[in-house]
Design an enzyme around this catalytic site. Structure first.
Site, mmCIF file in Angstrom:
data_model
loop_
_atom_site.group_PDB
_atom_site.id
_atom_site.type_symbol
_atom_site.label_atom_id
_atom_site.label_comp_id
_atom_site.label_asym_id
_atom_site.label_seq_id
_atom_site.Cartn_x
_atom_site.Cartn_y
_atom_site.Cartn_z
ATOM 1 C CG ASN A 6 -1.969 1.002 1.290
ATOM 2 O OD1 ASN A 6 -2.450 1.333 2.364
ATOM 3 N ND2 ASN A 6 -2.382 1.524 0.170
ATOM 4 C CG ASN A 59 -8.059 8.165 -0.351
ATOM 5 O OD1 ASN A 59 -7.389 7.277 0.185
ATOM 6 N ND2 ASN A 59 -9.168 8.645 0.203
ATOM 7 C CB CYS A 68 -3.725 6.030 6.239
ATOM 8 S SG CYS A 68 -2.823 4.938 5.118
ATOM 9 N N GLY A 69 -3.844 3.129 8.288
ATOM 10 C CA GLY A 69 -3.038 2.229 9.130
ATOM 11 C C GLY A 69 -1.652 1.991 8.558
ATOM 12 C CG ASN A 70 -1.027 -0.501 5.243
ATOM 13 O OD1 ASN A 70 -0.665 -1.333 6.069
ATOM 14 N ND2 ASN A 70 -1.961 -0.746 4.332
ATOM 15 C CG ASN A 158 -10.314 5.036 7.755
ATOM 16 O OD1 ASN A 158 -10.350 4.312 8.729
ATOM 17 N ND2 ASN A 158 -9.491 4.822 6.763
ATOM 18 C CG HIS A 160 -12.840 0.409 7.326
ATOM 19 N ND1 HIS A 160 -11.977 0.235 6.275
ATOM 20 C CD2 HIS A 160 -12.264 1.325 8.149
ATOM 21 C CE1 HIS A 160 -10.913 0.998 6.449
ATOM 22 N NE2 HIS A 160 -11.066 1.668 7.587
ATOM 23 C CG ASN A 191 -11.966 2.874 3.109
ATOM 24 O OD1 ASN A 191 -11.299 3.173 2.129
ATOM 25 N ND2 ASN A 191 -12.086 3.690 4.162
ATOM 26 C CD GLU A 209 -6.980 1.811 0.777
ATOM 27 O OE1 GLU A 209 -6.913 3.049 0.889
ATOM 28 O OE2 GLU A 209 -6.031 1.054 1.012
ATOM 29 C CB CYS A 218 -6.825 -1.264 3.588
ATOM 30 S SG CYS A 218 -7.663 0.099 4.410
ATOM 31 N N GLY A 219 -4.514 -0.972 6.272
ATOM 32 C CA GLY A 219 -4.304 -1.239 7.697
ATOM 33 C C GLY A 219 -5.551 -1.004 8.532
ATOM 34 N N GLY A 221 -8.500 -1.051 7.399
ATOM 35 C CA GLY A 221 -9.459 -2.066 6.943
ATOM 36 C C GLY A 221 -9.229 -3.406 7.629
HETATM 37 N N1 LIG Z 1 -8.860 5.054 1.517
HETATM 38 C C1 LIG Z 1 -8.917 5.360 2.920
HETATM 39 C C2 LIG Z 1 -7.658 5.988 3.443
HETATM 40 C C3 LIG Z 1 -6.419 5.103 3.363
HETATM 41 C C4 LIG Z 1 -6.490 3.830 4.235
HETATM 42 C C5 LIG Z 1 -5.218 3.040 4.193
HETATM 43 N N2 LIG Z 1 -4.755 2.536 2.981
HETATM 44 C C6 LIG Z 1 -4.928 2.171 5.391
HETATM 45 O O1 LIG Z 1 -3.896 1.474 5.357
HETATM 46 O O2 LIG Z 1 -5.639 2.220 6.398
HETATM 47 C C7 LIG Z 1 -10.111 6.286 3.216
HETATM 48 O O3 LIG Z 1 -10.523 7.066 2.338
HETATM 49 O O4 LIG Z 1 -10.647 6.230 4.322
#
Ligand SMILES: N[C@@H](CCC[C@H](N)C(=O)O)C(=O)O
Length: 277
Positions: A6, A59, A68-70, A158, A160, A191, A209, A218-219, A221
């Site tokens: 990611n 994004n 964003c976890g990662n 965020n 999910h 997401n 995502e 996605c961390g 996620g």
């Molecule tokens: N797309 C997500 C933001 C990024 C999340 C990410 N890749 C992760 O690792 O958590 C959003 O719009 O909430």
């Protein structure tokens, strides 16, 4: 840098200055794999008055996310290796609040990072999702594009939407992902995660995502997937779960005290100067 594939372009705002108006167009530009550098988006590593460092996440469509976890693991590695923090455990400010990161170091290099992601939020208003504001969404029937699914919804700062499926290889990521992402039941979009339960301690995971489409990992996620698994009695609080994502594995634990811990890799691809022609 990337966390399990990611990838984001990380901009050091301890050294650079960017105006607010530049941010969304720049994220779209650098993330473009044909005309830019190519990534899932752009992350700013910023000074903060609440913590040693602050993360802002864009994004690849230019939209800004609250978490964003990662990205958090990569920001923790970046801040430690650039000397912006000296401790191995420190706080990072996000638009969703403060989190605590611990870097795991060998020969002065950070190989993995554990982030205490805080408590998941489960009410519809915290996502947000249409319907009774205070109600949770656990295995709720969700009809979309002539398909009957069951939705469990979790906010990790965020939003999910987690859907359990029998076989991860049949996950309708590219077909239903973009439709669910912009479903009007989610006013700020969502997401979308498809999850196969292997056992109480192992999940397979695929993601569409919000604002970026299919990514390798996605961390936030993966954290939401483990929380959803526990809410649906597929796993247990206080026991770590290995989540297999396309780009590699994350260890996630929803602790008895309510906090979610995420541990995984963070890697540098290259460093350099981006000079716009
Ligand atoms: N797309 C997500 C933001 C990024 C999340 C990410 N890749 C992760 O690792 O958590 C959003 O719009 O909430």
């Amino acid at each position: 840098m990337h966390g399990l594939g990611n990838s984001y372009i990380y901009v050091d705002l301890f050294k650079e200055t960017l105006s607010e108006e530049q941010l969304a167009p720049l994220a779209i530009e650098v993330a473009d794999k044909n005309k830019g550098i190519g990534s899932d988006g752009m992350i700013l590593v910023c000074p903060s008055d609440k913590a040693p460092v602050k993360m802002r996440v864009f994004n690849n469509d230019g939209s800004e996310a609250k978490n964003c976890g990662n990205g958090l693991r990569c920001v923790a590695k970046f801040a430690y290796e650039h000397g912006y923090v000296n401790e191995e455990t420190f706080q990072i400010e996000t638009l969703g609040g403060l989190v605590t990161a611990t870097v795991h170091v060998e020969n002065e290099r950070v190989h993995t990072v554990t982030v205490n992601m805080g408590q998941p939020r489960l009410s519809r208003e915290s996502l947000p999702m249409q319907g009774e504001a205070s109600h949770q969404v656990v295995a709720e029937p969700f009809d979309v594009a002539n398909t009957e699914l069951e939705l469990t919804a979790v906010s990790m700062g965020n939003p999910h939407g987690v859907f359990f499926i029998e076989d991860i290889n049949q996950a309708p990521v590219d077909t239903l992902g973009p439709i669910i992402e912009k479903d009007p039941r989610f006013p700020e979009w969502i997401n979308v995660e498809f999850v196969e339960v292997v056992s109480e301690t192992e999940l397979h995971f695929r993601v569409w995502e919000r604002g970026s489409g299919i990514t390798q990992a996605c961390g936030t996620g993966a954290c939401a997937a483990v929380v959803a698994s526990i809410l649906n009695h597929h796993a247990k609080k206080g026991t770590a779960v290995t989540v297999h994502l396309l780009g590699g594995d994350l260890e996630i634990e929803w602790r008895e005290d309510g906090d979610v811990l995420m541990t995984g890799a963070a890697e540098v691809i290259c460093e350099g100067l981006y000079k716009r022609k």
